[in-house]
Design an enzyme around this catalytic site. Structure first.
Site, PDB file in Angstrom:
ATOM      1  CG  ASP A 187      -7.855   3.168  -3.429  1.00 27.15           C
ATOM      2  OD1 ASP A 187      -8.223   2.145  -2.817  1.00 27.15           O
ATOM      3  OD2 ASP A 187      -8.464   4.250  -3.389  1.00 27.15           O
ATOM      4  CD  GLU A 188      -7.399   7.148  -1.358  1.00 24.67           C
ATOM      5  OE1 GLU A 188      -8.183   6.559  -0.572  1.00 24.67           O
ATOM      6  OE2 GLU A 188      -7.661   8.243  -1.875  1.00 24.67           O
ATOM      7  CB  VAL A 189      -1.606   1.144   0.442  1.00 18.78           C
ATOM      8  CG1 VAL A 189      -0.815   0.382   1.498  1.00 18.78           C
ATOM      9  CG2 VAL A 189      -2.905   0.428   0.106  1.00 18.78           C
TER      10      VAL A 189
END
Length: 606
Positions: A341-343
């Site tokens: 997540d959150e890349v």
């Protein structure tokens, strides 16, 4: 607790027709509410050990189980941890006319054993493990029997039995047939943002077992720290942990896994890649010949200028495959969570070296993210022989469906952008995301709306922000269902592939000092929605049961926070909601020799 009117003949109790008509009787309250609970009018007592004992039925397949033997010993302590205390037997109802009050317990009726019969001795614990049980308590004849398919169902039955024993050791005759609504009922803990010591994890696992939660999602490492002591890469914790006292050794890991298994709880590790890695993953360049496996770019200037792992370097995959092989051996569960997540793919595009790679291979940053995810998830699937799990939305959303393992599990926590849909990409919420994911045959765990670190912004009148005096935030979670009204079957969604939900306790603002009351009993509200029938969804009728259960947790040493200063007394006025033993969970200890301060308060279980 309100129950719908249910009348049936319970032959196993040798009773006449038993009718439960909306009786809110604290003497029969169970949390989570069982699938079926048929209560008789008579009550007796449970004998005090050594006269009372848990025993294996003659034909039980699990008579040699060390896990069940430990559960017998544990629940003997839980059931009989205090002296008998007098109680007032009062039946309350909201029906008209009300049925007669339940009969007071008969001193001549006494149970001296609970006979436990397990059909399958297999102690394997996984997603498909059966957890059903049937509990029968009768006084004509006097007997108590617990039957279950597996030892883990039996453990749940022991928990239910323990909740039915009243402070004076009385118990009502009844039949309970119970099983979970969802097979995946998890709590995420975050030991990277603030370290959580092993004794605290043990206490948390105890609370999970009391709530019949069965998966510990261990977000063990992240950007702030790397407390996992790797055998293959020891410098990662030496340089990435807060200090040498804030790490988990291999023996720590195994003790947590065993403690959890003995309570019917799986432990799923999460090593979030390729993001959430700087600086802990690669301080001082310990992984890559005094350089770094992290991507330098302007997007991450606020956190030191380093972004996700270098997905263009073969060395990155060598390290991950070595590390993940070690982790997969340490954690025996079938599921391996790779995060994702959150890349920010634009970080790769901004980095000169990675940009050269992208140009050479005619790729975008998103293409590189998809290639990274595909390679790692296929390594988990084909080499580690594990089921890959990752966040949605996440870097894996752009992986082609044909390249995704069939048994992939997505933890859906927020809106995602869908590109495979016709025309142009669209941003969709949980219901559409879960519909889309299950449509293509993948499993879903719901985390959306189950974040314990996000306190309610307002009460129902939208005026009182923060912690409103008359509204406890736990009911926000109780009002959310993982499936009901969320999956669009007409659009191809498959509700049966939603396997449960996860209560997420991210660690920005919790450590050993406040973790337990922050998690419990708010997570209890989700525990009931994950276990009980979908129709068990009314917070007003759940409130008195949760208050009573919270008091049980406090008495067992779990410092669960109060749910309100007032508790609704069904059929009567409001009354102060206190627990008689709310001071029993802590003790005063003298200061350490090197400290001249005053005595301090410590939880008894630490």
């Amino acid at each position: 607790m309100s129950r719908s009117v249910v009348c049936l003949t319970v032959l196993t109790l040798s009773l006449s027709t038993v009718c439960s008509s909306n009786i809110a009787d604290e003497n029969t309250m169970v949390w989570p509410q069982p699938q079926s609970q048929s209560v008789g009018p008579k009550a007796g007592y449970v004998a005090v050990p050594p006269k009372f004992s848990f025993v294996h039925a003659p034909t039980s397949a699990a008579s040699a189980s060390s896990i069940l033997a430990a559960a017998f010993k544990r629940y003997e302590g839980i059931c009989f941890q205090h002296r008998p205390e007098p109680i007032t037997w009062i039946g309350r109802c909201d029906a008209s006319p009300c049925p007669p009050n339940p009969l007071p317990p008969d001193r001549s009726l006494s149970l001296e054993k609970l006979s436990v019969h397990v059909l399958d001795a297999d102690e394997t614990l996984g997603m498909s493990t059966l957890e059903n049980y049937t509990l029968t308590i009768s006084f004509y004849p006097q007997s108590a029997n617990l039957s279950a398919q597996t030892i883990y169902g039996a453990i749940h039955g022991l928990e239910t039995f323990s909740q039915l024993i009243q402070p004076d050791y009385s118990i009502r005759e009844q039949v309970i047939v119970d099983y979970p609504r969802f097979p995946h009922r998890s709590v995420l803990i975050d030991s990277a943002r603030h370290f959580l010591p092993v004794p605290l994890l043990f206490a948390h696992l105890d609370a999970m077992a009391y709530n019949k939660m069965n998966v510990l999602h261990w977000h063990i490492v992240d950007m702030p720290s790397f407390p996992y002591e790797s055998v293959k890469f020891p410098d990662m914790s030496k340089n990435g942990a807060f200090d040498e006292n804030h790490t988990y050794s291999p023996s720590d890991i195994q003790s947590v896994i065993q403690y959890a298994k003995y309570r019917g709880i799986r432990v799923i590790p999460e090593f979030d890649v390729p993001g959430h890695t700087f600086p802990a993953w690669d301080r001082r360049g310990v992984l890559h010949q005094n350089s770094t496996l992290l991507t330098k770019c302007a997007v991450y200037d606020s956190v030191g200028g380093y972004g996700p792992l270098r997905a263009d370097l073969e060395a990155t995959y060598t390290v991950l495959e070595t590390l993940f092989s070690e982790v997969a051996e340490a954690f025996p569960d079938q599921v391996f969570n790779m995060g994702g997540d959150e890349v920010h793919p634009e970080c790769w595009e901004q980095n000169e070296d990675v940009a050269t790679y992208l140009k050479l291979h005619n790729m975008t940053g998103s293409d590189l993210g998809a290639a990274f995810t595909k390679r790692v998830m296929q390594f988990i699937d084909a080499t580690l022989k594990k089921t890959a799990m990752m966040w949605r939305p996440g870097i894996g959303d752009s992986v082609a469906l044909e390249d995704t393992p069939a048994d992939m599990v997505y933890d859906v926590y927020g809106p995602m952008q869908v590109t495979p849909w016709p025309e142009k990409p669209v941003t969709i919420g949980y219901n559409e995301s879960a519909t889309y994911t299950t449509k293509y045959g993948h499993y879903v765990v719901r985390s959306a709306n189950y974040y314990l670190d996000q306190f309610c912004t307002a009460d129902p009148d939208n005026k009182h922000y923060g912690t409103y005096w008359g509204y406890w935030q736990g009911w926000e979670y109780y009002n959310v269902d993982p499936v009901h009204g969320e999956i669009d079957v007409a659009a191809g969604g498959r509700p049966e592939l939603v396997i449960g939900g996860c209560a997420n306790m991210w660690g920005e603002h919790v450590d050993a000092t406040n973790f337990m009351p922050r998690v419990w009993p708010r997570t209890s509200t989700m525990a009931e929605r994950f276990w009980s029938a979908a129709t068990v969804n009314d917070s007003d009728t759940a409130r008195p049961r949760l208050h009573e259960f919270r008091c049980k947790m406090v008495r067992r040493g779990i410092p669960a926070e109060p749910i309100a200063s007032l508790s609704y007394n069904e059929g009567g006025p409001y009354h102060v909601a206190f627990c008689k033993h709310d001071s029993d969970w802590y003790e005063y200890r003298p200061p350490q020799p090197w400290y001249n301060g005053s005595w301090a308060i410590y939880p008894k279980h630490v």
